[in-house]
Design an enzyme around this catalytic site. Sequence first.
Site, PDB file in Angstrom:
ATOM      1  N   SER A  40       2.553  -8.268  -5.213  1.00 12.21           N
ATOM      2  CA  SER A  40       2.593  -7.796  -3.824  1.00 12.21           C
ATOM      3  C   SER A  40       1.287  -7.971  -3.067  1.00 12.21           C
ATOM      4  O   SER A  40       1.267  -7.858  -1.843  1.00 12.21           O
ATOM      5  CB  SER A  40       2.995  -6.318  -3.782  1.00 12.21           C
ATOM      6  OG  SER A  40       2.065  -5.546  -4.499  1.00 12.21           O
ATOM      7  N   ASP A 325      -0.530   2.604   1.224  1.00  9.66           N
ATOM      8  CA  ASP A 325       0.461   3.399   0.508  1.00  9.66           C
ATOM      9  C   ASP A 325      -0.043   3.686  -0.898  1.00  9.66           C
ATOM     10  O   ASP A 325      -1.241   3.579  -1.167  1.00  9.66           O
ATOM     11  CB  ASP A 325       1.842   2.722   0.513  1.00  9.66           C
ATOM     12  CG  ASP A 325       1.863   1.404  -0.260  1.00  9.66           C
ATOM     13  OD1 ASP A 325       0.871   1.070  -0.950  1.00  9.66           O
ATOM     14  OD2 ASP A 325       2.893   0.693  -0.185  1.00  9.66           O
ATOM     15  N   HIS A 328      -1.467   0.001  -2.323  1.00 12.66           N
ATOM     16  CA  HIS A 328      -1.820  -1.177  -1.544  1.00 12.66           C
ATOM     17  C   HIS A 328      -2.799  -0.802  -0.438  1.00 12.66           C
ATOM     18  O   HIS A 328      -2.630   0.215   0.223  1.00 12.66           O
ATOM     19  CB  HIS A 328      -0.576  -1.803  -0.918  1.00 12.66           C
ATOM     20  CG  HIS A 328       0.504  -2.108  -1.901  1.00 12.66           C
ATOM     21  ND1 HIS A 328       1.516  -1.229  -2.195  1.00 12.66           N
ATOM     22  CD2 HIS A 328       0.703  -3.192  -2.688  1.00 12.66           C
ATOM     23  CE1 HIS A 328       2.309  -1.760  -3.121  1.00 12.66           C
ATOM     24  NE2 HIS A 328       1.823  -2.941  -3.422  1.00 12.66           N
TER      25      HIS A 328
END
Length: 349
Positions: A40, A325, A328
Amino acid sequence: MDHLFIERVVTIVFIFFAIRFPKAVVANGTIPALFSFGDSILDTGNNNNLQTITKCNFPPYGRDFPGGTPTGRWSNGKVPTDLIAMALGIKETVPAYLSGNLSPKDLITGVSFASGGSGIDDLTATTQRVISQPAQLQMFKDYIGKVTALVGQQAADIIAKSVYLVSAGNNDIAITYSQLLVTTVPFPVYVSRLIQTTSDFFKNLYELGARKVWVFSTLPLGCLPAARTAAGGPLRICAPIENQYAQTFNGQLSSAVDSIRASLSNYDIRFIDVYTPFLNIINNPQQAGFVDVSEACCGTGAFGVTGVCNLLTVCPNPSTYVFWDFGHPTEKAYQFVVSSIIKSQINNV
């Protein structure tokens, strides 16, 4: 990332970082395209149409992305795939290969094959129901066929002169090992498996024509908001065991990259340390204009309780937070570290 793990306050990851820099610090033309593989940190939306809950194509993700659109990027704005492509003078954003609306120009200038929740270990992708490393490599092979159909023999030149970003290992350590294998497999054994598997991946990229590969280290996994909550004690300090795992893996990854570069002619493969610059931001946040390094702008509530990032849990000013979050960074945090990476690599691009 799998919200089941979020809800269990799992020690989760994936990231990268930086400061604002000029739109292009390298003259466009020397590097025709940029591609990314992995997790990600570099995913720009490949999970959006998968049958998985490991996706983020909903508000408030993307609130600071051009147009305020939730594209599937794991941040409030752009991710390192975009920021590095912009800094190298290639383009402003890099689309996901599976976005479904790619133009010929998109293909020729690069796409992302990365998948949030993925890793080096196939078990990681299977658990998250996302795109494994071998599957990402197959997507790249499909890409080669498409771009060859577009530009013929010029495709080989594009592939050879482009920059390839790879970020993997974060989820293998933070999820697959720490949550599934920690009681049955010694960590040194697991790391050896990861290094062998990812070394084979880098060699496969070389065989397909890639010559400029930037291999990202993991982040300081113990300093992510989820890790602090799960294993940082009442003060939510950086979880030491997770950082130790990351350091061990990163050291062996660096050695493996050096070995591959020495064994394959004309292979400019580089280890990019993102652990250290990111930890520097965490340890000295005020210098970069950050206020909060331990909680997330979106999803971390009172007393560090980590939950799902949504419109009800988002802070008003992401630029004051290092983390967007549970695992991240904000775009601003990405910018600081990407800037330092570009500066360190610029003379050798």
